[in-house]
Design an enzyme around this catalytic site. Structure first.
Site: not given
Length: 514
Positions: A39, A41-42, A249, A273, A359, A395, A421, A487
């Site tokens: 139940s 979020d993940l 982000e 990561h 962030k 990404q 590219d 930045r």
């Protein structure tokens, strides 16, 4: 190939074999996928959508697979299905409403505590009922437990699974568990967690998931490095000046301030990561593509990393972070960090690996940027225009491109920086790039641990960052305030310059349009 053949091929690729004694036994039993924390979020945003897309592609045949949700929330099967329905429909579904309805019928919900026997006994009863209905021989069925839960409850949940929900494995069946990061807060807590889970399950049964390892461009790294002749002689300290691995982000904590403040940007992004990406960039060629051989080389890289120097770290915290009511007024938690790692081996001695994450910055992207040294004897005097770089955009807008100098079209002999590219959206039109969680869940079903974190790998990663994290936790290192949408701290750019990174001015990569 007709539709029937395609489905058969998909179904066969979903099967695997297990060695029992001296014989290879095909895994013929049904598969039960149990999502604990169903139940949350993940589970709603990642786990169930990944399972749905695997189902749509034929990797989860409905006649063999059943999905169970387990959580403390007291709701019915239909209430759980309605909660996750809205997260399943996407452009990737060929016939969304029909596919969604069929998929949701595979889901059954069981409510129970995470540390009491009754709920897990009921869960085992429901799983066994499904296995019996599929005529699976006892011991031939497969049970995959996905822990979409906070790490604090891993030990109790694993004890309950071990005691009440295990499948016998003497006929090719298995029980596997998938655990999500963060795997502890530092070396001590990670080792304690590993010991608690390791007492209950063997290492081949444990899948520590880091979804970055499932990203298409991350998976491409081994092919790029070891299947292309022109990279082999260049990939070393003689030609490469520095390597940047960046995660940015353009939004803040957005309601997750309380959770984020407990961990910070280093624990949340860099220690797992970005460090995993570093391993794939820096590792030596494995002797084969067997998962253990690849993971052996990753561990060697981590064990070669020198202790982090305080002067090679810049921490930041965006202005307004503490305005979140769930964040302490005097929080010392960094929302931005630039950390330089140095690898003490023959290939990388002297090459800084710059890990940067933050962030509330001015853009959203994740990329690897390999910057080469200056061309010796620069007869074209184009040094000021920038260096050669190999960039892998993870990404958004997956791409890889090589920044290089070319002649400016025209009558004059002048140079300009351009690129070779490969943009995936343009080159692979009509090809859907799978989500990381889809790939990793499928790997778990197949028993392929290549893209999962091994226990000694986890330990080596924490050994690198734990001293730095303790200094931050003790208030010995303070984050520098920076404006949201910038930045990050100016000191971070100064650190990059000291490390030898040369920023290109006037060049902007523009993704090709269709």
């Amino acid at each position: 190939m007709g539709p029937g053949e395609w489905c058969l091929q998909k179904r066969d690729s979903f099967k695997s074999e297990t060695l029992v004694g001296n014989e290879t036994v095909p895994e013929i039993g049904c598969l039960s996928i149990i999502v604990l924390g169903a139940s949350g979020d993940l589970a709603k945003k990642k786990t169930f959508p990944a399972l749905f897309h695997l189902y749509c592609q034929g990797f989860l045949p409905p006649n063999e697979v059943h999905i169970f949700g387990y959580a403390r929330t007291k709701i019915s099967d239909d209430e759980l299905r309605n909660r996750i329905r809205g997260y399943l429909v996407s452009e990737r579904s060929a016939s969304p409403s029909n596919d969604v309805s069929k998929f949701l019928q595979l889901i059954k919900y069981v409510s129970g505590s995470y540390d009491a026997a009754e709920g897990f006994q009921m869960l085992d009863k429901e799983i066994s009922k499904h296995e019996t209905s599929k005529n699976s021989l006892e011991g031939s069925s497969r049970r995959l437990f996905y822990l979409a839960l906070p790490p604090s409850v891993y030990p109790s949940v694993c004890r309950m699974i071990r005691r009440y929900c295990m499948n016998k494995s003497n006929l090719g069946g298995w029980t596997r568990i998938v655990v999500e990061k963060p795997f502890g807060r530092d070396l001590g807590s990670a080792e304690e967690l590993s010991s608690q889970i390791g007492e209950l399950f063997d290492e081949p049964q444990i899948y520590r998931i880091d979804h970055y390892l499932g990203k298409e461009l991350v998976q491409n790294l081994l092919v790029l490095r070891f299947a292309n002749r022109f990279f082999l002689p260049l990939w070393n300290r003689d030609n490469i000046d520095n390597v940047q691995i960046v995660f940015r982000e353009d939004f803040g904590t957005e309601g997750r301030g309380g959770y984020f403040d407990e961990y910070g940007i280093i624990r949340d992004i860099i220690q797992n990561h970005l460090l995993q990406v570093l391993c794939l960039v820096a590792m030596e060629k494995p002797v084969s593509l067997k998962p253990e051989r690849i993971r052996d080389e990753k561990v060697k890289v981590l064990q070669s990393v020198l202790p982090i120097k305080d002067e090679e770290v810049v921490l930041g915290q965006y202005e307004g972070y503490r305005d979140d009511p769930t964040v302490p007024d005097h929080s010392n938690t960094p929302t931005f960090a630039t950390v330089i790692l140095r690898i003490h081996n023959e290939r990388w001695e002297g090459v800084p690996f710059i890990l940067k994450a933050g962030k509330a910055l001015n853009s959203r992207k994740a990329e690897i940027r390999v910057q080469f040294k200056d061309v010796p004897g620069d007869i074209f005097k184009c040094k000021k225009q920038g260096r050669n770089e190999f960039v892998i955009r993870l990404q958004p807008s997956e791409a890889m491109y090589m920044k290089l100098m070319v002649k400016q079209p025209g009558l004059e002999m002048s140079t300009v920086q351009s690129e070779l590219d490969l943009s995936y959206r343009q080159r692979y039109q009509g090809v859907t790039i799978p989500e990381a969680y889809e790939r990793l869940i499928l790997d778990t079903i197949r028993g392929d641990q290549q893209h999962f974190v091994r226990r000694d790998e986890l330990k080596a990663a924490w050994e690198i960052f734990t001293p730095l994290l303790h200094r931050i936790d003790n208030g010995e290192m303070k984050p520098i305030p920076y404006q949201a949408g910038s930045r990050g701290p100016a000191e971070a750019d100064e650190l990059l310059e000291k490390a030898g990174y040369v920023q290109t001015h006037g060049y902007i990569w523009i993704p090709p349009t269709l």
